[in-house]
Design a protein around this motif. Structure first.
Motif, mmCIF file in Angstrom:
data_model
loop_
_atom_site.group_PDB
_atom_site.id
_atom_site.type_symbol
_atom_site.label_atom_id
_atom_site.label_comp_id
_atom_site.label_asym_id
_atom_site.label_seq_id
_atom_site.Cartn_x
_atom_site.Cartn_y
_atom_site.Cartn_z
ATOM 1 N N GLY A 64 0.844 -1.196 0.000
ATOM 2 C CA GLY A 64 0.000 0.000 0.000
ATOM 3 C C GLY A 64 0.876 1.242 0.000
ATOM 4 O O GLY A 64 1.851 1.302 -0.735
ATOM 5 N N ARG A 91 4.606 0.936 -0.035
ATOM 6 C CA ARG A 91 5.347 0.711 -1.276
ATOM 7 C C ARG A 91 5.927 2.028 -1.789
ATOM 8 O O ARG A 91 7.051 2.069 -2.278
ATOM 9 C CB ARG A 91 4.417 0.111 -2.325
ATOM 10 N N VAL A 92 5.150 3.087 -1.661
ATOM 11 C CA VAL A 92 5.627 4.396 -2.121
ATOM 12 C C VAL A 92 6.814 4.839 -1.274
ATOM 13 O O VAL A 92 7.836 5.308 -1.797
ATOM 14 C CB VAL A 92 4.494 5.449 -2.048
ATOM 15 N N VAL A 121 31.215 7.548 -6.329
ATOM 16 C CA VAL A 121 31.991 8.407 -7.231
ATOM 17 C C VAL A 121 32.990 9.242 -6.443
ATOM 18 O O VAL A 121 34.171 9.333 -6.798
ATOM 19 C CB VAL A 121 31.046 9.316 -8.050
ATOM 20 N N GLU A 127 32.430 9.894 -14.385
ATOM 21 C CA GLU A 127 31.900 8.821 -13.543
ATOM 22 C C GLU A 127 30.461 9.118 -13.128
ATOM 23 O O GLU A 127 29.592 8.254 -13.157
ATOM 24 C CB GLU A 127 32.764 8.636 -12.287
ATOM 25 N N THR A 128 30.237 10.369 -12.703
ATOM 26 C CA THR A 128 28.901 10.765 -12.269
ATOM 27 C C THR A 128 27.923 10.627 -13.430
ATOM 28 O O THR A 128 26.804 10.121 -13.265
ATOM 29 C CB THR A 128 28.911 12.230 -11.774
ATOM 30 N N THR A 174 21.329 4.725 -14.299
ATOM 31 C CA THR A 174 20.117 4.818 -13.488
ATOM 32 C C THR A 174 18.922 5.216 -14.345
ATOM 33 O O THR A 174 17.842 4.621 -14.263
ATOM 34 C CB THR A 174 20.311 5.880 -12.372
ATOM 35 N N TRP A 182 15.357 3.238 -15.068
ATOM 36 C CA TRP A 182 14.314 3.747 -14.203
ATOM 37 C C TRP A 182 12.857 3.428 -14.615
ATOM 38 O O TRP A 182 12.077 2.936 -13.785
ATOM 39 C CB TRP A 182 14.496 5.255 -13.999
ATOM 40 N N LEU A 210 7.434 -2.140 -10.204
ATOM 41 C CA LEU A 210 6.856 -1.783 -8.904
ATOM 42 C C LEU A 210 5.359 -1.514 -9.033
ATOM 43 O O LEU A 210 4.580 -1.876 -8.156
ATOM 44 C CB LEU A 210 7.576 -0.572 -8.317
ATOM 45 N N MET A 269 3.551 -4.729 -9.125
ATOM 46 C CA MET A 269 3.529 -5.438 -7.840
ATOM 47 C C MET A 269 2.421 -4.938 -6.921
ATOM 48 O O MET A 269 2.054 -5.609 -5.963
ATOM 49 C CB MET A 269 4.878 -5.258 -7.128
ATOM 50 N N GLU A 270 1.918 -3.746 -7.182
ATOM 51 C CA GLU A 270 0.969 -3.135 -6.253
ATOM 52 C C GLU A 270 -0.315 -2.771 -7.001
ATOM 53 O O GLU A 270 -0.488 -1.637 -7.439
ATOM 54 C CB GLU A 270 1.616 -1.897 -5.621
ATOM 55 N N THR A 307 -3.088 -1.642 -6.475
ATOM 56 C CA THR A 307 -4.024 -0.790 -5.750
ATOM 57 C C THR A 307 -3.736 0.647 -6.175
ATOM 58 O O THR A 307 -2.872 0.885 -7.020
ATOM 59 C CB THR A 307 -3.820 -0.887 -4.226
ATOM 60 N N TRP A 366 -2.130 2.643 -4.634
ATOM 61 C CA TRP A 366 -0.756 2.979 -4.265
ATOM 62 C C TRP A 366 0.217 2.591 -5.365
ATOM 63 O O TRP A 366 1.315 3.128 -5.433
ATOM 64 C CB TRP A 366 -0.389 2.353 -2.916
ATOM 65 N N VAL A 400 0.292 5.647 -7.360
ATOM 66 C CA VAL A 400 1.098 6.675 -6.699
ATOM 67 C C VAL A 400 2.582 6.367 -6.881
ATOM 68 O O VAL A 400 3.391 7.262 -7.141
ATOM 69 C CB VAL A 400 0.730 6.780 -5.193
ATOM 70 N N THR A 401 2.926 5.079 -6.771
ATOM 71 C CA THR A 401 4.324 4.671 -6.958
ATOM 72 C C THR A 401 4.816 5.058 -8.355
ATOM 73 O O THR A 401 5.899 5.624 -8.512
ATOM 74 C CB THR A 401 4.470 3.148 -6.780
ATOM 75 N N VAL A 421 5.289 8.844 -8.551
ATOM 76 C CA VAL A 421 6.531 9.280 -7.906
ATOM 77 C C VAL A 421 7.731 8.903 -8.781
ATOM 78 O O VAL A 421 8.634 9.708 -9.008
ATOM 79 C CB VAL A 421 6.669 8.653 -6.492
ATOM 80 N N VAL A 449 10.715 11.407 -10.812
ATOM 81 C CA VAL A 449 12.163 11.344 -10.658
ATOM 82 C C VAL A 449 12.864 11.526 -12.013
ATOM 83 O O VAL A 449 13.960 12.065 -12.084
ATOM 84 C CB VAL A 449 12.574 10.000 -10.000
#
Lengths: 155, 117
Positions: free
Chosen positions: A14, A17-18, A36, B66-67, B74, B78, B85, B88-89, B91, B93, B96-97, B100, B104
């Protein structure tokens, strides 16, 4: 999966997870940064770079612990989140008042300023979430629940 | 770095983030639009990775190599992570995942542009 054993709400599902995702993002952000910095210029600011690495480990431990959905996981999460909270406050204060110790930024410098202050807010969210999920699973609605179990655990 | 491609990725990720956030707000699990959006974003970041890889092979160098490599790896992974993810959820949420996760991406892309200089 193991939530049945603890009799509490799972911490990794729920809304959890976030929260988990955000912890993973910070484990990655801090970890990559530390990797780094340590690899290329450790001598410039050993304290700041070591701290970045420590922060990354703490975020990672918290993320794994939250995903465990167990009593032990809950305990480990609590400890790591408290360390994180203390870390962000202490490093935040030091970076403001003793700038020489931190010539280069870490995730916790300036209370997580470089990361939109998320590092400062996150431990509070984490603690709130642990508190929220401490209550045993109850069926929603039907009769008003008068908190049948008061958890004397305190942990 | 390719300006138009970066901009397209940023706009697309914000759009998916808004859609997923709205779905979460309305108590909806991740829907096909969200997953389709993530696949489009994945294609975008892979293209970005290829463009950067080619530039690096041709001898162009960002300020902090390197950075830059860390960020590009990443970024390329992503959308797939957000996809898994979200799956996996099932619902609100999950939505929302994904939201979010999509928020990013613009940060990653902007940081990449910054490092490339």
């Amino acid at each position: 999966m193991t939530s049945e054993h603890s009799g509490m709400r799972p911490t990794g599902r729920g809304p959890g997870r976030v929260i988990l995702v955000i912890y993973c993002i910070f484990a990655l952000a801090a970890g990559a940064r530390a990797g780094v910095q340590i690899a290329t210029k450790f001598g410039e600011a050993p304290l700041a770079y070591s701290l970045s690495a420590v922060a990354a480990v703490i975020y990672l431990v918290a993320a794994i612990a939250l995903s465990r959905n167990s009593t032990a996981g809950r305990r480990v999460a609590l400890v790591s989140i408290v360390v994180e909270l203390v870390g962000v406050i202490v490093v935040g204060l030091l970076s403001v008042f003793d700038a020489q110790a931190f010539p280069d930024a870490t995730v916790w410098s300036g209370f997580g300023q470089g990361y939109g202050y998320v590092p400062l807010v996150l431990p509070f969210v984490g603690l709130f979430w642990l508190h929220r999920t401490t209550r045993p699973i109850t069926e929603p609605a039907t009769k008003p629940v008068t908190e049948p179990v008061t958890n004397s655990d305190g942990a | 770095m390719s300006g138009p491609l970066d901009l397209a990725i940023i706009i697309a990720s914000l759009a998916v983030a808004a859609w997923a956030g709205f779905a979460g707000f309305r108590d909806r699990a991740p829907d096909r639009v969200q997953f389709a959006g993530l696949i489009v974003l994945q294609a975008g970041v892979v293209a970005m990775g290829v463009v950067s890889g080619v530039a690096l092979l041709r001898g162009e160098r960002p300020a902090e190599l390197e950075t830059f490599v860390g960020y590009i790896v990443t970024t390329v992974c992503w959308p797939a992570v957000a996809f898994v993810l979200g799956r996996m959820e099932p619902t609100k949420w999950g939505s929302v995942t994904i939201s979010v996760g999509c928020l990013v991406i613009p940060v990653l892309v902007l940081r990449l542009e910054q490092i490339w200089g």
